[in-house]
Scaffold this active site. Sequence first.
Site, mmCIF file in Angstrom:
data_model
loop_
_atom_site.group_PDB
_atom_site.id
_atom_site.type_symbol
_atom_site.label_atom_id
_atom_site.label_comp_id
_atom_site.label_asym_id
_atom_site.label_seq_id
_atom_site.Cartn_x
_atom_site.Cartn_y
_atom_site.Cartn_z
ATOM 1 N N ASN A 209 21.147 0.612 -22.156
ATOM 2 C CA ASN A 209 20.438 0.091 -20.979
ATOM 3 C C ASN A 209 19.613 1.202 -20.324
ATOM 4 O O ASN A 209 18.464 0.994 -19.927
ATOM 5 C CB ASN A 209 21.423 -0.452 -19.940
ATOM 6 C CG ASN A 209 22.209 -1.640 -20.461
ATOM 7 O OD1 ASN A 209 21.739 -2.366 -21.330
ATOM 8 N ND2 ASN A 209 23.415 -1.832 -19.933
ATOM 9 N N TYR B 213 31.944 -7.351 -28.668
ATOM 10 C CA TYR B 213 32.845 -7.817 -27.601
ATOM 11 C C TYR B 213 32.511 -9.243 -27.204
ATOM 12 O O TYR B 213 31.386 -9.706 -27.381
ATOM 13 C CB TYR B 213 32.830 -6.890 -26.383
ATOM 14 C CG TYR B 213 31.505 -6.701 -25.692
ATOM 15 C CD1 TYR B 213 30.591 -5.768 -26.162
ATOM 16 C CD2 TYR B 213 31.179 -7.416 -24.541
ATOM 17 C CE1 TYR B 213 29.379 -5.567 -25.512
ATOM 18 C CE2 TYR B 213 29.978 -7.214 -23.883
ATOM 19 C CZ TYR B 213 29.075 -6.288 -24.375
ATOM 20 O OH TYR B 213 27.876 -6.094 -23.738
ATOM 21 N N ARG C 94 35.871 3.439 -18.592
ATOM 22 C CA ARG C 94 36.602 2.202 -18.893
ATOM 23 C C ARG C 94 37.987 2.618 -19.355
ATOM 24 O O ARG C 94 38.130 3.221 -20.415
ATOM 25 C CB ARG C 94 35.925 1.396 -20.013
ATOM 26 C CG ARG C 94 34.519 0.947 -19.702
ATOM 27 C CD ARG C 94 34.469 -0.165 -18.658
ATOM 28 N NE ARG C 94 33.087 -0.487 -18.315
ATOM 29 C CZ ARG C 94 32.350 0.141 -17.403
ATOM 30 N NH1 ARG C 94 32.857 1.150 -16.725
ATOM 31 N NH2 ARG C 94 31.113 -0.226 -17.152
ATOM 32 N N GLY D 59 30.096 2.265 -3.864
ATOM 33 C CA GLY D 59 29.747 0.851 -4.062
ATOM 34 C C GLY D 59 29.954 0.029 -2.806
ATOM 35 O O GLY D 59 29.818 0.518 -1.690
ATOM 36 N N ALA E 262 27.119 -2.479 0.908
ATOM 37 C CA ALA E 262 26.043 -1.640 1.432
ATOM 38 C C ALA E 262 26.140 -0.266 0.769
ATOM 39 O O ALA E 262 26.561 0.709 1.379
ATOM 40 C CB ALA E 262 26.159 -1.527 2.952
ATOM 41 N N ALA F 265 24.668 -3.439 -15.433
ATOM 42 C CA ALA F 265 23.627 -2.419 -15.636
ATOM 43 C C ALA F 265 23.053 -1.846 -14.332
ATOM 44 O O ALA F 265 22.028 -1.164 -14.360
ATOM 45 C CB ALA F 265 22.488 -2.914 -16.522
ATOM 46 N N ASP G 247 23.458 1.888 -14.765
ATOM 47 C CA ASP G 247 22.643 2.364 -15.899
ATOM 48 C C ASP G 247 21.159 2.419 -15.515
ATOM 49 O O ASP G 247 20.436 3.357 -15.880
ATOM 50 C CB ASP G 247 22.796 1.432 -17.110
ATOM 51 C CG ASP G 247 24.256 1.164 -17.460
ATOM 52 O OD1 ASP G 247 25.104 2.016 -17.153
ATOM 53 O OD2 ASP G 247 24.538 0.094 -18.042
HETATM 54 P P1 ADP Z 1 27.866 0.599 -11.468
HETATM 55 O O1 ADP Z 1 29.145 -0.022 -11.040
HETATM 56 O O2 ADP Z 1 27.129 -0.134 -12.560
HETATM 57 O O3 ADP Z 1 27.924 2.097 -11.667
HETATM 58 P P2 ADP Z 1 27.074 0.855 -8.761
HETATM 59 O O4 ADP Z 1 28.015 -0.055 -8.048
HETATM 60 O O5 ADP Z 1 27.342 2.309 -8.738
HETATM 61 O O6 ADP Z 1 26.880 0.380 -10.251
HETATM 62 O O7 ADP Z 1 25.618 0.570 -8.178
HETATM 63 C C1 ADP Z 1 24.514 1.267 -8.672
HETATM 64 C C2 ADP Z 1 23.346 0.986 -7.784
HETATM 65 O O8 ADP Z 1 23.041 -0.413 -7.797
HETATM 66 C C3 ADP Z 1 23.558 1.322 -6.318
HETATM 67 O O9 ADP Z 1 23.362 2.685 -6.056
HETATM 68 C C4 ADP Z 1 22.476 0.458 -5.684
HETATM 69 O O10 ADP Z 1 21.212 1.051 -5.870
HETATM 70 C C5 ADP Z 1 22.532 -0.807 -6.539
HETATM 71 N N1 ADP Z 1 23.433 -1.805 -5.941
HETATM 72 C C6 ADP Z 1 24.633 -2.218 -6.428
HETATM 73 N N2 ADP Z 1 25.176 -3.163 -5.616
HETATM 74 C C7 ADP Z 1 24.311 -3.367 -4.605
HETATM 75 C C8 ADP Z 1 24.267 -4.220 -3.443
HETATM 76 N N3 ADP Z 1 25.258 -5.075 -3.154
HETATM 77 N N4 ADP Z 1 23.189 -4.141 -2.629
HETATM 78 C C9 ADP Z 1 22.164 -3.300 -2.897
HETATM 79 N N5 ADP Z 1 22.137 -2.478 -3.963
HETATM 80 C C10 ADP Z 1 23.174 -2.495 -4.817
#
Ligand code: ADP
Length: 304
Positions: free
Chosen positions: A31, A83, A165, A222, A225, A252, A255
């Site tokens: 990705n 998978y 994982r 995460g 916000a 993704a 990613d």
């Molecule tokens: P992963 O779990 O795939 O590593 P993350 O949860 O770290 O992903 O999120 C990566 C990016 O995705 C965040 O830094 C943000 O830019 C965007 N993002 C994820 N969830 C949200 C959300 N609810 N609102 C706005 N942006 C989000």
Amino acid sequence: MRVACVGECMMELSERADGALTRAFGGDTLNTALYLARLGIPVDYVTALGDDPWSDEMVAAWAGEGIGTGQVRRVPGRNPGLYIIRTDAAGERSFHYWRDSAPARDLFAGPDAAATQAALAGYDLVYVSGISLSLYGEAGRAALAETLADLRGRGGRVAFDTNFRPRGWPDRDLARRVFRDAMAAADLVFASTEDLDWLYGAGGEAEALAHRGRAEIALKSGGDAPVVRVLWADGDETVPAPPVEAVVDTTAAGDSFAAAYLAARLTGRDPVAAARAGHRLAGAVIGHRGAVIPRAAMPDLPLQ
Ligand code: ADP
């Protein structure tokens, strides 16, 4: 300038309520490679596949996206990992893997490994994830680490994404040790507090900050916000993600964040601008179903 993304792409089967399966392809580092290519960064995907028709289709699809496939090794008689995504009556998804015999696991083993290692050491930047590192076993990881040390000796850079994982690892202690070494040997670390907390328990963030050495780090928190704290040689800033109206599917997110961040840094933007670019692309990606959004939905990032 040329980037390599190292890892595994698998066949993805999604099961419907009646048992019918639909097929796609999926993999974290793939990705990132795909979004880097879409953002105009020359990138190769470095992996191994079989000589089966699905491997042919994957390679053709990657080439169609502008990803370089010259470092995709094809192993006769083998099939790619697979998978199945099962969705239960409550809409919860679970992932079930058949990947133990996937050729990607042998990328740094056997007679062809030396050629892959030599090629990798010549890139300007190599991107690997914690999932990539779970594939190779002790000897393969040592070979990769040696290659990345060579690359850095020549002035190349290494980016490490802490994608974790639990089922990829025989035990948590091994994963902790491998992640610690990978963070210490990287120039740029993408870490999510969720991954770190799984791995280290609360306090994962402190571990990452302690182990990163001199690496620039983008620490993603995460929730609804999300924010990213970027720390680099000259600064430490927290960059909130703009709100996304309708979050459809977060596949993704991380990613694509990494791809836009890297693209911004490779084209001369500072870490704060790179974090904004990461949020912008990830925000678009989570507004659509699946890992790969339509080309028309790609946001304009001020990169060049
Ligand atoms: P992963 O779990 O795939 O590593 P993350 O949860 O770290 O992903 O999120 C990566 C990016 O995705 C965040 O830094 C943000 O830019 C965007 N993002 C994820 N969830 C949200 C959300 N609810 N609102 C706005 N942006 C989000």
